[in-house]
Design a protein around this motif. Structure first.
Motif, short mmCIF file in Angstrom:
data_model
loop_
_atom_site.label_atom_id
_atom_site.label_comp_id
_atom_site.label_asym_id
_atom_site.label_seq_id
_atom_site.Cartn_x
_atom_site.Cartn_y
_atom_site.Cartn_z
N GLU A 45 0.83 -1.20 0.00
CA GLU A 45 0.00 0.00 0.00
C GLU A 45 0.87 1.25 0.00
OE1 GLU A 45 -0.50 2.47 2.37
OE2 GLU A 45 -2.57 3.15 2.13
N ARG A 93 1.00 4.23 -2.82
CA ARG A 93 0.76 5.61 -2.42
C ARG A 93 1.91 6.52 -2.89
NH1 ARG A 93 -2.52 7.71 1.40
NH2 ARG A 93 -3.00 5.63 2.23
N GLU A 152 -4.50 14.51 -4.07
CA GLU A 152 -4.30 13.90 -2.75
C GLU A 152 -5.57 13.20 -2.27
OE1 GLU A 152 -2.92 15.22 1.77
OE2 GLU A 152 -2.56 16.55 0.06
N SER A 153 -6.71 13.87 -2.41
CA SER A 153 -7.98 13.24 -2.00
C SER A 153 -8.32 12.07 -2.92
CB SER A 153 -9.11 14.28 -2.05
OG SER A 153 -8.85 15.36 -1.18
N THR A 197 -6.27 10.11 -4.40
CA THR A 197 -5.43 8.98 -4.01
C THR A 197 -6.11 8.13 -2.94
OG1 THR A 197 -3.35 10.07 -4.60
CG2 THR A 197 -3.24 8.34 -2.91
N GLU A 198 -6.70 8.78 -1.95
CA GLU A 198 -7.38 8.04 -0.88
C GLU A 198 -8.59 7.29 -1.42
OE1 GLU A 198 -5.86 7.75 1.94
OE2 GLU A 198 -4.34 9.14 1.16
N ALA A 244 -8.93 3.16 -1.35
CA ALA A 244 -10.11 2.55 -0.72
C ALA A 244 -10.83 1.63 -1.70
CB ALA A 244 -11.05 3.64 -0.21
#
Length: 477
Positions: free
Chosen positions: A315, A319, A339-340, A342-343, A347
């Motif tokens: 992970e 990232r 950045e958002s 990527t999350e 998920a």
């Protein structure tokens, strides 16, 4: 008294549209299968869980004759199932907690090209068809491919018949500028032909045929017997054409449709004048880390993407690839924060209900790697800096392809890479030969000494010390 599930037990496919006593909790998207207006080439699971779903939503919101003619190349299983099931099938949205089935009924006809030679060309010539969509994988985009030649012949027949009725051909495969690529390939076939009407056909292609680029995104794993059993238990019928997909879905399409199109925006698609920023985000922030997770997982014997991304080392590697090596090369579309995003992507990959295998995602690596990595490498080379996570991605691909699972990945470059590996006494010699002698990356990238050195270092770490050590080395730890 029998309940809704009991009343349809053993039924082949979902109950007919509008039937009484439908299973509870099963959503029906449309009320009738519409007459054909779209030809789709590549009748796989992704199409059934993506473009067909958007088309069903568009028809439900704004009626139109936009039924889909589904063309499979040689696989009969899905065509046979859809014919038995009157064109109906189930798409299930799944997470660990969700199991949401909906019935899609937009396929007005289906055929298998090898069983019905010329059927695709015949439909292409039909003026009722106003849009052609394709999910044929990146490897089909070559001027000598059967798909491209078939499209060119069908367009020739259309030009001869129906006074050259306009239409649009929409690539839905993961290629940068896929619409432009498709236009170029079809045009090249016509230009090389000896057809008497070649000049007129080329003029018509330029004036009346749209080739909009598009970006597609939804994780759709290969259907499994377990999915079929669960539908039978929950919904009460047997569905041999069912597919599952994640909740996330995106489709961005350039709005170039000379003969009209469904109201896909009513179903959540984005119609735009330029899909390029969206496709770059997809290739570099979704596809590239997906491949890295798959190849690192394969090297450590991990079966699924969710299991691989649950590991802290893998992970973290994904990232860093997104944050440090890919995001700095992008000009994202308005409103998208890398950045958002990527999350959100990580998920999505962690969705255990999908069962998406590392071997499925890791297949056809050489075809995928060029589109996902080459543009970003060009940016870093121009800046005089070496992207180490991208080097890890390349090293993981080069080792996974020659490893125990390599032959099962179906990579067209696999036999050559396995030969180079067998002929190379050291990982250093193998990397040098793979980057300089194979068609994996453009020549200027293959000759980029600093990048080759990083790939060599990290492949050696993967080979001698394993995935965790190589990930630490890539991070500079």
């Amino acid at each position: 008294m029998a309940g809704p599930v009991d009343s349809w037990a053993g039924h082949a496919g979902p109950p007919p549209l509008g039937a009484a006593g439908r299973p509870a909790g099963v959503r029906q998207v449309v009320d009738r299968v519409p007459p054909p207006g779209i030809l789709h080439v590549g009748l796989g699971g992704f199409h059934r869980a993506h473009q067909a779903v958007y088309t069903a939503g568009a028809i439900a919101a704004e009626e139109g004759d936009w039924g889909i003619v589904g063309a499979a190349h040689r696989s009969r299983d899905v065509v046979d199932a859809l014919r038995r099931q009157a064109g109906l099938y189930t798409v299930v949205t799944v997470t660990g907690e969700r199991f949401e089935p909906e019935v899609i009924g937009v396929h007005a006809a289906t055929h298998v090209e090898v069983d019905e030679p010329g059927a695709t060309e015949t439909w292409l010539a039909d003026p009722a068809i106003k849009v052609v969509t394709l999910t044929v994988t990146e490897s089909a985009y070559a001027a000598d491919s059967a798909v491209v030649r078939r499209l060119a012949r069908g367009l020739r027949r259309r030009h001869r018949a129906a006074d050259g009725a306009p239409l649009a051909l929409v690539s839905c495969d993961n290629l940068p500028g896929n619409g432009g690529v498709l236009r170029r390939l079809v045009t090249e076939v016509v230009e090389r032909s000896d057809w008497a009407e070649r000049a007129r056909l080329l003029d018509w292609l330029a004036s009346d045929v749209g080739f909009p680029s598009s970006m597609v995104d939804r994780v759709v794993p290969a259907p499994t017997p377990a999915l079929r059993r669960r539908i039978a238990e929950r919904c009460g019928y047997d569905d041999a054409a069912a597919v599952a997909g994640e909740p996330y879905s995106a489709w961005v399409v350039e709005d170039d449709f000379p003969a009209g199109r469904p109201a896909w925006e009513r179903a959540g698609a984005v119609l735009t004048g330029d899909a390029t920023p969206y496709e770059q985000v997809k290739l570099r922030l979704v596809n590239a880390p997906h491949s890295l997770i798959a190849w690192l997982g394969l090297l450590d014997g991990v079966g699924t993407i969710a299991e691989a991304v649950a590991r802290e080392d893998i992970e973290g590697a994904a990232r860093r690839l997104m944050r440090d090596d890919m995001a700095p090369t992008l000009t994202p579309p308005p409103g998208l924060d890398p950045e958002s995003f990527t999350e959100v992507v990580l998920a999505r990959f962690a969705n255990t209900a999908l069962g998406h295998t590392t071997s499925q995602v890791g297949s056809l690596g050489s075809v995928k790697l060029a589109a996902r990595l080459t543009p970003a490498l060009g940016v870093w080379r121009s800046r005089g800096a070496v992207p180490r996570s991208a080097a890890l991605l390349t090293a993981a691909y080069l080792l996974a392809t020659v490893g125990p699972a390599g032959e099962a990945l179906g990579d067209p470059l696999g036999p050559e890479l396995r030969r180079l590996w067998a002929d190379s006494p050291t990982p250093e010699r193998y990397v040098s030969a793979a980057l300089r002698e194979s068609a994996l990356l453009p020549r200027e990238i293959g000759a980029w000494g600093e990048f080759a050195a990083a790939v060599t270092e990290l492949l050696g770490a993967l080979h001698r010390q394993g995935v965790p050590a190589a990930v630490r080395a890539a991070a500079g730890a």
